[in-house]
Motif scaffolding. Structure first.
Motif, PDB file in Angstrom:
ATOM      1  N   TYR A   1       7.636  37.210  81.723  1.00 44.31           N
ATOM      2  CA  TYR A   1       8.934  37.801  82.054  1.00 44.31           C
ATOM      3  C   TYR A   1       8.992  39.261  81.624  1.00 44.31           C
ATOM      4  CZ  TYR A   1      13.835  39.073  81.576  1.00 44.31           C
ATOM      5  OH  TYR A   1      15.023  39.742  81.645  1.00 44.31           O
ATOM      6  N   ILE A   2       8.596  39.558  80.390  1.00 41.98           N
ATOM      7  CA  ILE A   2       8.663  40.937  79.901  1.00 41.98           C
ATOM      8  C   ILE A   2       7.749  41.842  80.722  1.00 41.98           C
ATOM      9  CG2 ILE A   2       8.183  42.445  77.930  1.00 41.98           C
ATOM     10  CD1 ILE A   2       9.027  40.114  76.120  1.00 41.98           C
TER      11      ILE A   2
ATOM     12  N   ASN B   1       6.507  46.151  84.592  1.00 37.45           N
ATOM     13  CA  ASN B   1       5.840  46.595  85.826  1.00 37.45           C
ATOM     14  C   ASN B   1       6.697  47.573  86.622  1.00 37.45           C
ATOM     15  OD1 ASN B   1       3.502  45.107  85.403  1.00 37.45           O
ATOM     16  ND2 ASN B   1       4.202  43.339  86.583  1.00 37.45           N
ATOM     17  N   LEU B   2       8.001  47.595  86.344  1.00 40.68           N
ATOM     18  CA  LEU B   2       8.910  48.501  87.041  1.00 40.68           C
ATOM     19  C   LEU B   2       8.927  49.895  86.426  1.00 40.68           C
ATOM     20  CD1 LEU B   2      11.940  46.039  87.361  1.00 40.68           C
ATOM     21  CD2 LEU B   2      10.132  46.456  89.036  1.00 40.68           C
ATOM     22  N   VAL B   3       8.322  50.031  85.253  1.00 40.60           N
ATOM     23  CA  VAL B   3       8.333  51.294  84.514  1.00 40.60           C
ATOM     24  C   VAL B   3       7.236  52.212  85.037  1.00 40.60           C
ATOM     25  CG1 VAL B   3       8.043  52.331  82.229  1.00 40.60           C
ATOM     26  CG2 VAL B   3       9.307  50.173  82.471  1.00 40.60           C
ATOM     27  N   ASP B   4       7.570  53.484  85.225  1.00 39.09           N
ATOM     28  CA  ASP B   4       6.582  54.453  85.717  1.00 39.09           C
ATOM     29  C   ASP B   4       5.654  54.940  84.615  1.00 39.09           C
ATOM     30  OD1 ASP B   4       7.419  54.895  88.594  1.00 39.09           O
ATOM     31  OD2 ASP B   4       9.309  55.316  87.575  1.00 39.09           O
TER      32      ASP B   4
ATOM     33  N   ARG C   1       9.099  26.537  69.010  1.00 40.39           N
ATOM     34  CA  ARG C   1       8.845  26.902  70.406  1.00 40.39           C
ATOM     35  C   ARG C   1       7.411  26.542  70.779  1.00 40.39           C
ATOM     36  NH1 ARG C   1      12.766  29.950  72.826  1.00 40.39           N
ATOM     37  NH2 ARG C   1      14.279  30.996  71.479  1.00 40.39           N
ATOM     38  N   SER C   2       7.201  26.265  72.054  1.00 44.10           N
ATOM     39  CA  SER C   2       5.871  25.871  72.527  1.00 44.10           C
ATOM     40  C   SER C   2       5.070  27.082  72.970  1.00 44.10           C
ATOM     41  CB  SER C   2       6.008  24.900  73.703  1.00 44.10           C
ATOM     42  OG  SER C   2       6.552  25.560  74.837  1.00 44.10           O
ATOM     43  N   ALA C   3       3.776  26.884  73.111  1.00 46.68           N
ATOM     44  CA  ALA C   3       2.920  27.945  73.659  1.00 46.68           C
ATOM     45  C   ALA C   3       3.382  28.321  75.062  1.00 46.68           C
ATOM     46  CB  ALA C   3       1.470  27.491  73.665  1.00 46.68           C
ATOM     47  N   ALA C   4       3.887  27.329  75.815  1.00 43.94           N
ATOM     48  CA  ALA C   4       4.392  27.616  77.160  1.00 43.94           C
ATOM     49  C   ALA C   4       5.587  28.564  77.118  1.00 43.94           C
ATOM     50  CB  ALA C   4       4.784  26.316  77.859  1.00 43.94           C
ATOM     51  N   ASP C   5       6.453  28.402  76.096  1.00 43.44           N
ATOM     52  CA  ASP C   5       7.585  29.315  75.943  1.00 43.44           C
ATOM     53  C   ASP C   5       7.100  30.761  75.791  1.00 43.44           C
ATOM     54  OD1 ASP C   5       9.479  27.283  76.047  1.00 43.44           O
ATOM     55  OD2 ASP C   5       9.461  26.982  73.882  1.00 43.44           O
ATOM     56  N   PHE C   6       6.084  30.941  74.974  1.00 37.24           N
ATOM     57  CA  PHE C   6       5.573  32.294  74.738  1.00 37.24           C
ATOM     58  C   PHE C   6       4.813  32.833  75.946  1.00 37.24           C
ATOM     59  CE2 PHE C   6       6.460  31.067  70.372  1.00 37.24           C
ATOM     60  CZ  PHE C   6       7.025  32.232  69.877  1.00 37.24           C
TER      61      PHE C   6
ATOM     62  N   GLU D   1       7.873  50.207  68.661  1.00 36.82           N
ATOM     63  CA  GLU D   1       7.314  49.114  67.868  1.00 36.82           C
ATOM     64  C   GLU D   1       6.698  48.094  68.830  1.00 36.82           C
ATOM     65  OE1 GLU D   1       9.288  47.550  69.671  1.00 36.82           O
ATOM     66  OE2 GLU D   1      10.900  48.908  69.335  1.00 36.82           O
ATOM     67  N   TYR D   2       6.538  46.851  68.393  1.00 38.43           N
ATOM     68  CA  TYR D   2       5.778  45.862  69.143  1.00 38.43           C
ATOM     69  C   TYR D   2       6.665  44.676  69.556  1.00 38.43           C
ATOM     70  CZ  TYR D   2       2.653  48.638  66.295  1.00 38.43           C
ATOM     71  OH  TYR D   2       2.048  49.701  65.665  1.00 38.43           O
ATOM     72  N   LEU D   3       7.935  44.949  69.838  1.00 37.28           N
ATOM     73  CA  LEU D   3       8.872  43.873  70.157  1.00 37.28           C
ATOM     74  C   LEU D   3       8.432  43.043  71.351  1.00 37.28           C
ATOM     75  CD1 LEU D   3      12.345  45.552  69.606  1.00 37.28           C
ATOM     76  CD2 LEU D   3      11.581  43.428  68.554  1.00 37.28           C
ATOM     77  N   ALA D   4       7.911  43.686  72.376  1.00 33.27           N
ATOM     78  CA  ALA D   4       7.496  42.943  73.564  1.00 33.27           C
ATOM     79  C   ALA D   4       6.336  42.007  73.258  1.00 33.27           C
ATOM     80  CB  ALA D   4       7.093  43.918  74.678  1.00 33.27           C
ATOM     81  N   ILE D   5       5.500  42.382  72.300  1.00 28.18           N
ATOM     82  CA  ILE D   5       4.314  41.604  71.968  1.00 28.18           C
ATOM     83  C   ILE D   5       4.626  40.517  70.948  1.00 28.18           C
ATOM     84  CG2 ILE D   5       1.954  41.743  71.057  1.00 28.18           C
ATOM     85  CD1 ILE D   5       1.899  44.677  71.878  1.00 28.18           C
ATOM     86  N   CYS D   6       5.488  40.824  69.992  1.00 28.61           N
ATOM     87  CA  CYS D   6       5.694  39.956  68.834  1.00 28.61           C
ATOM     88  C   CYS D   6       7.153  39.552  68.705  1.00 28.61           C
ATOM     89  CB  CYS D   6       5.234  40.673  67.564  1.00 28.61           C
ATOM     90  SG  CYS D   6       5.577  39.773  66.039  1.00 28.61           S
TER      91      CYS D   6
END
Length: 411
Positions: free
Chosen positions: A178-179, A184-187, A167-172, A131-136
């Motif tokens: 972070y995500i 970036n560690l994933v092959d 939450r602020s735009a900075a939080d997002f 799904e799109y958890l990392a995005i949304c």
């Protein structure tokens, strides 16, 4: 090929949780076992452990339950850091897998990915995106909060902050950074649909790190079409899945209410779904009110076991997927195709990709009971439509095909 030791990590075990992602991960594990590969299945559970241990076994010593949780669903951070840097690290050091394949990170924490890279630098890390958890931040649905279920087409820190004004735009912005630092560690990322790949590519994941592999299905013979009584049409419709606002069961029930009375006498809807009791009181009342209005036109069967899917689908002529969010590649689509059942689905996301309009199924306008009602009326009244669509269904890839693709192209 180098001898592989594979660790598959899932956010749930099918014995405890019936979601499509859990079943897909477990099917892959069992296929690797059948092939004689050294494989371990690690599944997170919210069941209490014996004596406070982070791990216990289920079915065999190769199936391990991970008794852990997340404390931060915004950043997907573990609620027990000791489980990450001590128990999980010890498990990695003991099994020393050459491949760690995450079929999810929710309920466990993104830190597990970093721990694999830190503990076993040469181990290949694969993540299947469901799904799109990392995005949304709205449960990964890419649907804006509110009763209208308005679709989101592209995320940005500013737009996300409008959805969540606390939450602020900075939080997002920082959440995304972070995500992505973990990703970036994933092959390699695996997706069961091209639609999801396009969403993550637009979000910033390199296209060369993503590949589409459909979730495999057990090999089965396509059953004979349901036997019809004299004068009966193909009017048995079914829904399989979770009952929640995103799955569109209310849209489905409202569509049946809109059917002309003469058509209501020719059709029936079977709902095979669970977790209604876990939804908001308002949503539960809406569903129960619609069920009461429809009376004998609809039967609510409750949950089902994976091994029952074939028998239940053999009783249906059509399977309806009325989801109001994008979906990715609902397992039930492949299950329906595996049993020769044409589909009626919302015209968005992975549903529109997998259900080819007027080839192996029919589309209707997302979140539009009238549009769905017209489709139900049309296919119920056109006797030859079912034969044409059912005859065009192509069997989905098998679990063994899916495993072969992972072993040769990903691992």
């Amino acid at each position: 090929m180098t001898e592989q030791r594979i660790l598959i990590i899932s956010h749930g075990h099918p014995d405890h949780s019936k979601g499509g992602a859990e079943v897909a991960a477990y099917n892959l594990f069992k296929e690797y076992e059948r092939q004689g590969l050294d494989t371990v299945f690690l599944a997170r559970t919210d069941h209490p452990s014996h004596g406070g241990s982070a791990f216990s076994t289920i079915n065999s010593d190769k199936e391990i339950l991970f008794h852990t949780h997340m404390s931060d669903f915004f950043l997907f951070q573990s609620g027990c850091k000791k489980h990450v840097w001590q128990e999980f690290r010890a498990l990695l050091q003991r099994y020393r897998p050459t491949v760690v394949h995450f079929h999810h990170y929710i309920h466990m924490g993104l830190e597990l990915i970093r721990e694999v890279r830190n503990t076993l630098p040469n181990t290949r890390i694969v993540v299947t995106l469901h799904e799109y958890l990392a995005i949304c931040a709205n449960n990964g649905q890419m649907v804006k909060p509110g009763k209208q279920m308005k679709l989101c087409y592209k995320s940005s820190p500013t737009e996300c902050a409008r959805c969540f004004p606390e939450r602020s735009a900075a939080d997002f912005f920082l959440r995304e950074k972070y995500i992505k630092s973990i990703f970036n560690l994933v092959d390699m990322f695996v997706s069961p649909s091209y639609f999801l790949i396009d969403r993550y590519k637009a979000w910033g994941i390199p296209e060369e790190k993503m590949v589409m592999i459909e979730n495999g299905q057990p090999e089965t013979e396509t059953p004979e079409p349901r036997q019809l009584a004299e004068g009966e049409g193909r009017g048995r419709f079914a829904f399989f899945g979770q009952i929640n606002p995103f799955k569109g069961v209310d849209v489905l029930l409202e569509a049946f209410k809109l059917l002309p009375e003469d058509f209501q006498e020719k059709v029936h809807l079977d709902i095979h779904g669970a977790n209604l009791q876990g939804q908001t009181e308002e949503f539960q009342e809406k569903i129960h009110r619609l069920l009461e209005d429809l009376g004998d036109l609809v039967t609510l069967h409750g949950s089902y076991e994976s091994h029952e899917i074939g028998r239940l689908m053999e009783q249906a002529d059509w399977l309806i997927i009325p989801s109001v969010w994008w979906e990715n590649s609902p397992m039930v689509i492949q299950e329906a195709f595996n049993h020769g059942v044409p589909l009626i689905g919302s015209d968005i996301g992975g549903m529109a990709e997998k259900i080819v309009h007027n080839i192996n199924g029919i589309h209707f306008r997302k979140n539009n009971p009238l549009s769905l009602s017209k489709v139900i009326e049309k296919v119920s009244g056109f006797k030859g439509k079912w034969d044409v669509l059912a005859g065009s269904i192509i069997k989905p890839i098998t679990v063994s095909d899916c495993a072969r693709a992972h072993l040769s192209d990903i691992y």
